[in-house]
Write an enzyme that holds these catalytic residues in place. Sequence first.
Site, PDB file in Angstrom:
ATOM      1  N   GLY A 108       0.654  -1.147  -0.021  1.00 35.22           N
ATOM      2  CA  GLY A 108       0.079  -0.109   0.027  1.00 35.22           C
ATOM      3  C   GLY A 108       0.839   1.261  -0.073  1.00 35.22           C
TER       4      GLY A 108
ATOM      5  CD1 TRP B 176       4.492   2.879  -4.999  1.00 35.12           C
ATOM      6  CD2 TRP B 176       3.619   2.848  -6.946  1.00 35.12           C
ATOM      7  NE1 TRP B 176       5.511   2.778  -5.717  1.00 35.12           N
ATOM      8  CE2 TRP B 176       5.063   3.024  -7.102  1.00 35.12           C
ATOM      9  CE3 TRP B 176       2.991   2.929  -8.185  1.00 35.12           C
ATOM     10  CZ2 TRP B 176       6.082   2.789  -8.306  1.00 35.12           C
ATOM     11  CZ3 TRP B 176       3.660   2.832  -9.306  1.00 35.12           C
ATOM     12  CH2 TRP B 176       5.001   2.787  -9.322  1.00 35.12           C
TER      13      TRP B 176
ATOM     14  CG  ASP C 230      -1.925  -6.963  -4.370  1.00 34.09           C
ATOM     15  OD1 ASP C 230      -1.819  -8.217  -4.642  1.00 34.09           O
ATOM     16  OD2 ASP C 230      -0.718  -6.213  -4.574  1.00 34.09           O
TER      17      ASP C 230
ATOM     18  CG  ASP D 293      -6.099 -12.802 -11.367  1.00 34.20           C
ATOM     19  OD1 ASP D 293      -6.032 -11.564 -12.181  1.00 34.20           O
ATOM     20  OD2 ASP D 293      -5.369 -13.545 -11.458  1.00 34.20           O
TER      21      ASP D 293
ATOM     22  CG  ASP E  62       5.866  -1.084  -7.605  1.00 35.46           C
ATOM     23  OD1 ASP E  62       6.653  -0.928  -8.667  1.00 35.46           O
ATOM     24  OD2 ASP E  62       6.286  -0.921  -6.756  1.00 35.46           O
TER      25      ASP E  62
ATOM     26  CE  LYS F 148       8.099  -3.636 -10.009  1.00 37.92           C
ATOM     27  NZ  LYS F 148       8.605  -3.572  -8.443  1.00 37.92           N
TER      28      LYS F 148
END
Length: 214
Positions: free
Chosen positions: A64, A66, A89, A105, A130, A170
Amino acid sequence: MPVSSKKLRSNRAWIERHINDPFVKRSKAEGYRARSVYKLIELDEKEHLLRPGLTVVDLGAAPGSWTQVVRERLADKKGQIRGRIIAMDILPMEPIEGVTFVQGDFREQSVADQLAEILNGDKVDVVLSDMAPNLSGIAAADAARSLLLNELGLEFCLDHLKPSGIFVTKAFQGSGYSQFVEALKKHFVKVAVRKPAASRDTSAEVYLVARHLK
């Protein structure tokens, strides 16, 4: 199975590096959940990603850190969030005030339905990712897993992002990286490559900032 001395040395080196890492120390002192927070802070300072009034989705949000930054950037002077923050997540995440968390998911229909209900027909201004795979140490396998996450993030953007939206993800420079950058350029007007100071020099990690869907 006994752990090899090489692996023990590697783990010990990682722990020592982690303890002595200035970004780890700073994140603890400033109340952030992970050192990765400074990657987003630098990206936002350079790219002007976040401001009050936006709808932001943070993919792979746990633990958490970000999301903490997003909350700060979307808050008014009284600390009230202006806009919407949705963190997603497959792992659990400690609550953050004013943030909607969806666990699961995002490829699964039940999770997609939850998100659709939250958005209520609206599109998203910023998608942050990320996400990283659990690394095996086998370069080719790790690159493939990382690339899959990048592609899933792109698919999510094509479904949910506003035409004027921004996608930050990322990526790891290696097999498939250049092809993914080309895929981003196919769908977005502008794609920038950034390497924040908090990304370790020894890591092949970079961040791609894609703007404005074509």
